[in-house]
Design an enzyme around this catalytic site. Structure first.
Site, PDB file in Angstrom:
ATOM      1  N   HIS A 129      24.416 -38.134  -0.722  1.00 19.32           N
ATOM      2  CA  HIS A 129      25.508 -37.494  -1.448  1.00 19.32           C
ATOM      3  C   HIS A 129      25.551 -37.880  -2.931  1.00 19.32           C
ATOM      4  O   HIS A 129      26.319 -37.278  -3.683  1.00 19.32           O
ATOM      5  CB  HIS A 129      26.851 -37.843  -0.804  1.00 19.32           C
ATOM      6  N   GLY A 136      39.027 -37.195  -3.251  1.00 18.45           N
ATOM      7  CA  GLY A 136      39.744 -37.478  -4.500  1.00 18.45           C
ATOM      8  C   GLY A 136      39.348 -38.754  -5.208  1.00 18.45           C
ATOM      9  O   GLY A 136      39.791 -38.989  -6.344  1.00 18.45           O
ATOM     10  N   GLY A 137      38.564 -39.605  -4.565  1.00 19.84           N
ATOM     11  CA  GLY A 137      38.140 -40.839  -5.208  1.00 19.84           C
ATOM     12  C   GLY A 137      38.922 -42.054  -4.724  1.00 19.84           C
ATOM     13  O   GLY A 137      39.893 -41.950  -3.964  1.00 19.84           O
ATOM     14  N   GLY A 173      42.832 -42.806  -2.764  1.00 19.89           N
ATOM     15  CA  GLY A 173      42.939 -43.554  -1.515  1.00 19.89           C
ATOM     16  C   GLY A 173      43.886 -44.735  -1.645  1.00 19.89           C
ATOM     17  O   GLY A 173      44.732 -44.976  -0.768  1.00 19.89           O
ATOM     18  N   LYS A 174      43.761 -45.499  -2.745  1.00 20.45           N
ATOM     19  CA  LYS A 174      44.663 -46.637  -2.972  1.00 20.45           C
ATOM     20  C   LYS A 174      46.105 -46.175  -3.096  1.00 20.45           C
ATOM     21  O   LYS A 174      47.025 -46.827  -2.586  1.00 20.45           O
ATOM     22  CB  LYS A 174      44.247 -47.378  -4.241  1.00 20.45           C
TER      23      LYS A 174
END
Length: 504
Positions: free
Chosen positions: A392, A461-462, A466-467
């Site tokens: 990827h 979304g990166g 996530g955080k």
């Protein structure tokens, strides 16, 4: 392991009362609708602000809404479909059916010629040349019939896609970056096919002539329906089905084609509706708006993001899948709805089915898989996810995503192994009825589903997204937002189990 395989279906195959399933269905459907309504309200409230920043564009005028074009993959493939790819796919259908009706014995070679021509028309002479170079190098290395050398060659070819000096040379062949990206995507998918052909070549007991094998490699690599973006079809499946005795097109085939076209149009309309009514991608790109939304809106944004990804691939895989089936080849199944997924294992098995088959056949099984116990399964799975991460693009957020998925599968399998130890399972059987065991299984699955959605948000979304979700739902939202989310995910898991039970 055999004990696990025989006992696991008894957990989620148990039928629950109809009224209970109806409650789960109502809560699942209602939570989707309400959270999407909240996202729509926020989208309308911030429409002018997002439009002024250039994150929205004019949409369908009869709806009166703007459109969120910030999902790169959707905008990219829709634009390429309009420009050329849909037309070259249509050309493949015409050539395939004409040759199928007149010269069926030579159909594979006509399709190879058409694939080369379509590649030249869409990617240009430079793009065709670089793909042929990959093919020739891979084929030459495959003649040693050493899987290790085939893998080394393929990994080096993948690495070459991200060498800055080569990128600059290839970008000069085109007038826009989108043309270069189309070449990049085509090369990445071609790499999977090269590995498939080379490893199958290594495993063959009887070897065909070199010229014949090379022609089959060209036929496989330049089979056009899945050339640019998949779905992935392994060489052994492709060659076996291509050599079947040809049958003329039946009326049922035409009816199936028309139904397929109608379904794809419906999926396209649904995807376009989602980005007209909900600006989930643009809002995810705007930290100030994201931090101001309610928990309901935040849940709706997460659901909308992952469901749009699902609908998008129904379209992107649905078109080539329909054409592949029209050619008399059975393609991988289309993705299953992510709202009915309740495990990491299920997601990988049922979303990109072609990639899952590829990973199992060429990485997981050759490395031993579960035949060497839990450590062997952990290692084989880690290597599979390591390749997916590398294929990827090898970015940092993809590493986190791959690790989360690997951990998810390991934990799921570890918990199942513990629960299905005979002594532990006997205690569970004595203390819980079959229906209660299914409810307990769904409760465990709700935690797995939460982590599954979180990992997908990292992929889409990166790391920062996530955080953000982790902090809002599991830290700041503890305990009410956390348990509310898990409660609805419990309902989704029950619906997924009911779907599996009905179609098992």
């Amino acid at each position: 392991m055999e004990k696990l395989k025989t006992l696991e279906p008894s957990v989620d195959a148990v039928a629950l009362p109809r009224w209970e399933i109806f409650v789960y269905l109502a809560l699942s459907f209602g939570s989707h609708l309400y959270s999407f309504f909240e996202v729509h309200q926020v989208s309308r409230a911030y429409e002018r602000a997002l439009h002024s920043k250039g994150e929205l564009e004019d949409g369908f005028t009869f709806w009166g809404y703007k459109k969120d074009p910030t999902d790169f993959e959707w905008s990219f493939w829709i634009e390429w479909g309009r420009q050329s790819v849909l037309w070259t796919l249509l050309g493949h259908v015409v050539v395939s059916q004409l040759v199928r009706a007149t010269l069926p014995k030579f159909r594979i070679w006509f399709l190879t010629g058409y694939g080369l021509l379509a590649c030249w028309l869409v990617l240009g002479l430079g793009g065709l040349a670089i793909i042929l170079l990959h093919v020739v190098v891979s084929f030459a290395v495959a003649q040693f019939r050493l899987p290790f050398l085939c893998w080394l060659c393929s990994l080096l070819l993948l690495y070459s896609l991200h060498i800055p000096s080569l990128e600059e040379v290839q970008k000069k062949w085109y007038s826009t970056e989108d043309e270069y990206y189309l070449l990049l995507f085509s090369l990445a998918v071609s790499c999977l096919r090269c590995i498939s052909f080379c490893l199958e070549n290594c495993w063959q007991q009887s070897y065909p002539k070199c010229s014949q094998a090379f022609m089959w490699m060209l036929a496989y690599l330049f089979y056009y329906p899945g050339f640019h973006n998949g779905p992935v079809l392994n060489f052994n499946e492709f060659s076996t089905q291509m050599q079947k005795k040809e049958q003329r097109v039946k009326k049922n085939d035409i009816a199936t084609l028309m139904l397929g076209i109608a379904r794809i149009f419906l999926w396209w309309w649904l995807a376009e509706s989602m980005i007209h009514f909900m600006y989930m991608h643009a809002i995810h790109n705007n930290e100030a708006i994201l931090e101001s939304v309610t928990f309901w809106t935040l849940g709706g944004l997460a659901l909308a993001q992952v469901l749009f990804f699902y609908v998008k691939y129904l379209v992107l895989f649905g078109i080539p899948t329909m054409i592949i089936r029209l050619d008399g080849i059975e393609p991988p199944k289309l993705p299953r709805c992510v709202s009915a997924m309740y495990s990491f294992t299920g997601l990988w098995r049922n979303f990109d089915v072609g990639l899952h088959r590829w990973l199992i056949r060429y990485i997981y099984i050759p490395l031993g898989g579960s035949q060497h116990g839990l450590p062997g399964m952990m290692f084989s799975t880690a290597m599979a996810f390591g390749f997916v991460f590398y294929w990827h693009g090898g970015h940092g957020y993809l590493f986190i995503w791959a690790v989360l998925n690997w951990l998810g599968i390991i934990v799921e399998n570890g918990v199942k192994r513990v629960l299905f130890i005979p002594s532990v399972w006997n205690i569970i059987e004595r203390s819980m009825s079959p229906r209660m065991r299914r409810r307990a299984y769904a409760a465990l699955a709700s935690f797995s589903t939460a982590m599954l959605i979180l990992s997908n948000l990292v992929f889409l979304g990166g790391i920062d997204i996530g955080k953000f979700y982790w902090n809002r739902i599991f830290v700041q939202g503890w305990p009410w937002a956390t348990f509310t989310a898990l409660g609805f995910l419990y309902c989704y898991a029950q619906i997924g189990m009911e779907f599996d039970r009905a179609y098992r």
